[in-house]
Design a protein around this motif. Structure first.
Motif, mmCIF file in Angstrom:
data_model
loop_
_atom_site.group_PDB
_atom_site.id
_atom_site.type_symbol
_atom_site.label_atom_id
_atom_site.label_comp_id
_atom_site.label_asym_id
_atom_site.label_seq_id
_atom_site.Cartn_x
_atom_site.Cartn_y
_atom_site.Cartn_z
ATOM 1 N N ASP A 58 42.003 -32.881 29.113
ATOM 2 C CA ASP A 58 41.023 -31.725 28.776
ATOM 3 C C ASP A 58 40.675 -31.900 27.693
ATOM 4 O OD1 ASP A 58 43.036 -30.681 26.757
ATOM 5 O OD2 ASP A 58 43.839 -30.042 28.112
ATOM 6 N N ASP A 59 39.413 -31.410 26.483
ATOM 7 C CA ASP A 59 39.178 -31.165 25.551
ATOM 8 C C ASP A 59 39.684 -31.804 24.043
ATOM 9 O OD1 ASP A 59 36.395 -31.163 26.634
ATOM 10 O OD2 ASP A 59 36.227 -29.518 25.805
ATOM 11 N N THR A 60 40.699 -30.420 24.609
ATOM 12 C CA THR A 60 41.899 -31.139 23.567
ATOM 13 C C THR A 60 42.875 -32.045 23.474
ATOM 14 O OG1 THR A 60 42.579 -28.212 23.569
ATOM 15 C CG2 THR A 60 44.806 -30.092 22.354
ATOM 16 N N LYS A 89 42.251 -35.250 24.525
ATOM 17 C CA LYS A 89 40.897 -35.544 23.980
ATOM 18 C C LYS A 89 40.954 -36.051 22.211
ATOM 19 C CE LYS A 89 37.745 -35.720 29.133
ATOM 20 N NZ LYS A 89 37.182 -35.466 29.174
#
Length: 527
Positions: A3-5, A7
């Motif tokens: 997920d973006d976090t 990454k």
């Protein structure tokens, strides 16, 4: 996949990469291969030092290797290292990219000095909380020494290979095709097994240490708490332990330690060690105590003899050796240990996916294990000696609601059967009718409580009929200057919070002993 976090966190870590390297994937047409490719491409997209190739031709597909430009390092993941192993992947990326490891310089030199052919294969599962230590140790060794080649294999991804090799417990390590070891191992422990001269050197180093004011034998919650309380008194404090953190390392979830809402065992153990090190306590890890010799005179030095021949001396000692899983002690248990007989459902459960298993023990640990396994395996048979389960009512209710669980009470386990290579069943006797039954299965998880680690103290320190160290309300044993705390003692309720409290109490008692019992001049500890 990330997920973006995650990454963003990974990208921040990868900024520490200073040397270029490649991720070389060997892929097939499987869905797992596509997941692996996506993960590697994501990683490469977060650092301009990392590139991906998909033209690898390794026999294990899917897998990928980390190859630093201009080196012969050999580190391969036959796995999609997420879950508990995501940290292992991140560290492998950083180390390959030139970021220095947080390992003692002498250990790094030992690894670099290893001479020979070391081809390691480590089988792990993504849900195993003991596996990362072994995976990270062998990964680092491959990065530091080109003579060490390491392959990390996810047992769930390579089930046929696991079946053929009869791997039934993780982590399982092979060296040059032969079993090297199983279970949690620290990097120092692995290197010591390879460097045959290390034990003698370590013994001499330990024996040369100045005497301590207080020495903790055991580094679990009791030993750690005792060390903190003692060190804060300004006295010379040491901890000698087989494995710092003790059994908390094998605990999946800790949700009842006051002020800590939720954590897991390895994190808790790491926090214990960090706090003890903060007070500059001398931690001597991976050491087994073999004998204690009481002081020859009041206030004199007590000796703790170690298995490697080293001898430590101290004016006072706190015994905090903890406890270990209790064995069933029936025919077949030792023969089939790690061949179907297991003690950690979180670690080894995934290896029995779709298979028939049994859990021996109807307390909280046994019922929790059965509930956990029921979501993975084909069927669970829970066997309890008493006429009813002893676990909390909410756990028993949950267990009874599961469709693939059979509960057998009033059952005495009499034998673990196998075909010579692995488990094939369990035999038990109905304690009411006397009739014997045999249940065909592939895995057995033993969850019947603990036994104190006190055998080495027999004849020196008073023990109860259960092998526990007999202590009074202040942690005194029958030997002057020797105190005890935690799961190895007669104090009831073997809980982390109780062990920690008892450790603090024992340290305070030891300090009280020291200030009231001056050391003889000849043996006085240097200020």
């Amino acid at each position: 996949m990330l997920d973006d976090t995650l990454k963003a966190q990974l990208q921040a870590y990868l900024q520490r990469v200073t040397q270029p390297f490649e991720l070389v994937a060997s892929l097939d047409d499987s869905a797992s291969a596509q997941e692996m490719k996506a993960l590697l491409e994501t990683i490469a997209g977060l650092s301009d030092q990392i590139t991906v190739r998909t033209d690898g031709n390794d026999a294990r597909k899917p897998s990928f290797s980390l190859q630093r430009t201009g080196t012969d390092m050999s580190l391969r993941f036959a796995a999609i290292p997420l879950g508990h192993e995501f940290t292992s992947l991140v560290l492998a990326l950083l180390w390959t990219g030139g970021h220095p490891p947080k390992v003692a310089p002498e250990v790094i030199e030992q690894i670099k000095g290893l001479d020979g052919d070391y081809r390691f294969e480590v089988y792990m599962s993504l849900s195993c909380h003991n596996c990362p230590d072994v995976v990270q140790a062998l990964s680092l060794m491959a990065v530091l020494n080109p003579k060490v080649k390491t392959v990390v294999i996810d047992g769930a991804l390579y089930q046929q290979e696991v079946t053929e090799r009869e791997v039934m417990a993780v982590p399982m390590v092979y060296l040059n095709g032969q079993v090297f070891g199983s279970g949690r191992m620290l990097i120092e422990e692995i290197v010591a097994k390879l460097d045959t001269t290390s034990a003698e050197k370590e013994a001499a180093k330990l024996s040369a240490k100045d005497a301590f004011d207080v020495l903790m034998v055991g580094g679990g919650p009791a030993g750690a708490a005792a060390a903190v309380y003692a060190a804060r008194k300004g006295i010379r404090t040491g901890v000698v332990a087989e494995r710092f953190g003790g059994q908390t390392n094998d605990t999946m979830a800790i949700e009842n330690y006051i002020s800590v809402l939720e954590t897991d065992g390895p994190k808790f153990a790491a926090a214990l060690e960090a706090q003890v090190r903060h007070y500059e306590v001398d931690i001597m890890n991976l050491q087994q105590a073999a004998k204690i010799v009481p002081a020859a005179q009041e206030g004199g030095l007590i000796e703790v003899h170690l298995a490697n021949g080293g001898v430590l001396k101290s004016r006072s000692v706190v015994l905090s050796t903890g406890a270990r899983w209790r064995n069933v002690n029936v025919p077949g248990e030792q023969e089939y240990k790690n061949k179907g007989v297991a003690y950690c459902p979180h670690c080894d459960g995934p290896l029995f996916k779709g298979k028939r298993t049994a859990v021996i023990g109807g307390g909280n640990s046994g019922v929790e294990a059965a509930i956990d396994l029921a979501g993975i395996v084909a069927h669970v048979t829970l066997i309890e000696f008493a006429d009813q389960l002893k676990a909390d009512a909410v756990l028993v209710s949950k267990l009874k609601s599961l469709p693939n669980v059979t509960i057998v009470t009033n059952a005495q386990t009499t034998e673990i059967t196998g075909d010579g290579g692995k488990v094939n069943g369990i035999r038990y006797k109905d304690r009411v009718s006397g009739v014997e039954h045999h249940v065909a299965l592939e895995g057995i998880f033993v969850q019947i409580g603990l036994v104190p680690n006190t055998e080495w103290l027999k004849g020196t320190v008073e023990l109860s009929r259960f092998g526990e160290i007999v202590v009074d309300a202040k942690g005194h044993t029958n030997v002057p200057g020797v105190f005890a705390a935690g799961d190895c003692t007669t104090v009831p309720y073997k809980q982390i919070v109780i062990a920690a409290g008892e450790g603090a109490k024992a340290a305070l008692s030891a300090f009280d002993y020291l200030i009231r019992t001056p050391a003889p001049v000849a043996e006085a500890v240097a200020a």
